[in-house]
Design a protein around this motif. Structure first.
Motif, mmCIF file in Angstrom:
data_model
loop_
_atom_site.group_PDB
_atom_site.id
_atom_site.type_symbol
_atom_site.label_atom_id
_atom_site.label_comp_id
_atom_site.label_asym_id
_atom_site.label_seq_id
_atom_site.Cartn_x
_atom_site.Cartn_y
_atom_site.Cartn_z
ATOM 1 N N CYS A 146 0.848 -1.200 0.000
ATOM 2 C CA CYS A 146 0.000 0.000 0.000
ATOM 3 C C CYS A 146 0.877 1.240 0.000
ATOM 4 O O CYS A 146 2.016 1.212 0.460
ATOM 5 N N GLN A 148 0.694 5.040 1.641
ATOM 6 C CA GLN A 148 -0.057 5.764 2.655
ATOM 7 C C GLN A 148 0.630 7.075 2.991
ATOM 8 O O GLN A 148 1.826 7.268 2.733
ATOM 9 N N ARG A 202 -4.717 5.572 2.860
ATOM 10 C CA ARG A 202 -3.980 4.410 2.353
ATOM 11 C C ARG A 202 -4.749 3.774 1.194
ATOM 12 O O ARG A 202 -5.974 3.670 1.250
#
Length: 209
Positions: A146, A148, A202
């Motif tokens: 991810c 973020q 995110r």
């Protein structure tokens, strides 16, 4: 044993800087509840109350005479939300909050089992009848790779931070894996002025090759 505090032990997951970063989010356990519509409405508030009631039932188990195997002192994790739009909402060129679809969640410690989840349900249903927890679920979720960043300010200004995250992806040969995104709420919106709200943003990514 030292009290487990997510702000200290899991800073990489919950306390990023305002500059976007790539992170691999492992499998974790959550109490979850699904909903739809404007988060400023009553339904959203009811869902949040249900998750916190369940989470604190687990946190306070020893005071009820229940100390499960592996139990440790910890700070209750923050509220998180996974956000999407329904089919009609995706057709619009502006955000209409009544078309939002969400899964709210609060992470649970590693010692939680299906049996303890059932125990917490029973406790809340018996002691706090005004809180409806029937829709709460116990799930294991893996987000994986991810990007973020910390967003500071009003929720309505989140597109500014998302733009920085998209730019970071382009520079790092990454692309969003899906249109949905996660928000982690580090501030109490009832007590914090909008310009000082702290929210982790995110979204899942893939390598752009």
């Amino acid at each position: 044993m030292t009290k487990y505090e997510w702000k200290k032990q899991d800073k990489a997951l919950y306390i990023p800087g305002q500059k976007p970063v790539l992170i691999d989010v492992p499998e974790m356990q959550y109490f979850t509840i699904q909903g739809k519509g404007d988060p400023n409405g009553e339904v959203f508030k009811v869902h949040v109350e249900a998750l916190y009631a369940m989470s604190y039932a687990i946190r306070m188990m020893p005071k009820q005479g229940v100390t499960p195997e592996g139990y440790f002192e910890y700070t209750v994790f923050p509220l998180e939300g996974h956000w999407d739009l329904d089919e009609e909402g995706r057709k619009l060129d502006y955000l209409d909050k009544k078309h939002l679809v969400y899964t709210l969640m609060i992470r649970q410690p590693s010692f939680i089992t299906e049996e303890l989840f059932g125990w917490a349900l029973e406790q809340v249903q018996r002691k706090k009848k005004q809180i409806n927890v029937e829709a709460v679920r116990f799930e294991k979720i893996t987000e994986g790779p991810c990007v973020q960043a910390m967003h500071i300010g009003s929720y309505d200004n989140e597109p500014e931070t998302f733009a920085l995250m998209e730019q970071y992806c382009a520079e790092q040969q990454l692309r969003r894996a899906e249109k949905t995104h996660k928000e982690i709420y580090l501030s109490d919106a009832r007590k914090t002025v909008p310009e000082k709200l702290k929210t982790v943003l995110r979204f899942r990514v893939e390598r752009d090759i």
